[in-house]
Design an enzyme around this catalytic site. Structure first.
Site, mmCIF file in Angstrom:
data_model
loop_
_atom_site.group_PDB
_atom_site.id
_atom_site.type_symbol
_atom_site.label_atom_id
_atom_site.label_comp_id
_atom_site.label_asym_id
_atom_site.label_seq_id
_atom_site.Cartn_x
_atom_site.Cartn_y
_atom_site.Cartn_z
ATOM 1 N N GLU A 103 -12.954 28.545 -7.042
ATOM 2 C CA GLU A 103 -14.434 28.478 -6.529
ATOM 3 C C GLU A 103 -14.311 27.080 -4.700
ATOM 4 O OE1 GLU A 103 -17.593 30.523 -6.511
ATOM 5 O OE2 GLU A 103 -17.710 30.599 -8.553
ATOM 6 N N ASP A 126 -21.338 31.544 -4.592
ATOM 7 C CA ASP A 126 -22.277 31.493 -6.077
ATOM 8 C C ASP A 126 -22.131 30.314 -5.690
ATOM 9 O OD1 ASP A 126 -20.171 32.115 -6.620
ATOM 10 O OD2 ASP A 126 -20.460 33.986 -6.983
ATOM 11 N N ASP A 177 -15.553 33.528 -3.340
ATOM 12 C CA ASP A 177 -15.922 33.598 -4.367
ATOM 13 C C ASP A 177 -14.451 33.073 -5.223
ATOM 14 O OD1 ASP A 177 -17.543 32.949 -7.147
ATOM 15 O OD2 ASP A 177 -17.337 35.487 -6.893
ATOM 16 N N GLY A 178 -14.809 32.186 -6.528
ATOM 17 C CA GLY A 178 -13.220 32.201 -7.476
ATOM 18 C C GLY A 178 -13.238 32.386 -8.236
ATOM 19 N N HIS A 227 -23.574 37.262 -9.420
ATOM 20 C CA HIS A 227 -23.653 38.517 -9.898
ATOM 21 C C HIS A 227 -25.959 39.193 -9.764
ATOM 22 C CE1 HIS A 227 -20.267 37.759 -11.626
ATOM 23 N NE2 HIS A 227 -20.302 36.866 -11.780
ATOM 24 N N ASP A 258 -16.725 38.820 -5.878
ATOM 25 C CA ASP A 258 -16.269 38.544 -6.734
ATOM 26 C C ASP A 258 -16.001 39.516 -7.223
ATOM 27 O OD1 ASP A 258 -17.717 36.995 -9.164
ATOM 28 O OD2 ASP A 258 -17.576 39.397 -9.613
#
Length: 167
Positions: free
Chosen positions: A62, A86, A18-19, A140, A150
């Site tokens: 990301e 994501d 994730d970023g 999320h 995240d």
């Protein structure tokens, strides 16, 4: 049918990445977890994180999460890799668009330059020769693995912001 491909040894690598960006653009961070799995058993786990204190974008972070993960993978011994992110652009880029971009000289179907070509080229290079499946997960939405990376990415972005403010 499982979404996981297992190698001849039964082993596989599972990556979640994730970023995050504080402001867009703004300071950013990225994170990934890499798990060596034997069936449902986790044999080992590695976390990698990084940040960019200067102005960057969420998409770049990301992509940096995926790049950081692939850089940290063990030597390619044929163990299949499943990457979960994501950001739909990363998964669709690797699954659907990459070969066309390369064939068109890093241009989209609409003949415009691909955004972030430096990162796409690095991601493509790191993926070459490996068996990787790319999966999109809704961010999320309660996926504990995605929530974990995240949180790590946001912590890295906060650290980058503190570095930027310290100047």
């Amino acid at each position: 049918m499982s979404i996981f491909t297992q190698g001849p040894s039964g082993l596989r690598l599972v990556v979640h990445c994730d970023g995050a960006c504080l402001g867009n653009p703004g300071p950013g961070g990225w994170a990934a977890t890499i798990k060596l799995m034997d069936g449902d058993q986790e044999i080992s786990r590695t976390e990698v994180v990084g940040s960019e204190p200067t102005k960057t974008t969420n998409v770049r972070m990301e992509m940096s999460g995926a790049i950081g993960a692939l850089r940290a993978l063990p030597d390619n011994d044929g163990t299949p890799v499943a990457v979960f992110c994501d950001n739909e652009m990363v998964s669709r880029g690797m699954n659907e668009w990459l070969s066309g971009w390369i064939a068109r000289g890093w241009r989209t179907a609409g003949k415009k330059p691909v955004k972030n070509p430096d990162l796409w080229q690095e991601l493509a290079s790191l993926a070459t020769g490996r068996t990787i499946t790319w999966h999109w997960v809704r961010g999320h939405a309660g996926d504990r693995h995605n929530e974990e990376v995240d949180a790590l990415a946001n912590a890295a972005a906060a650290k980058a912001m503190r570095q930027a403010q310290a100047g």
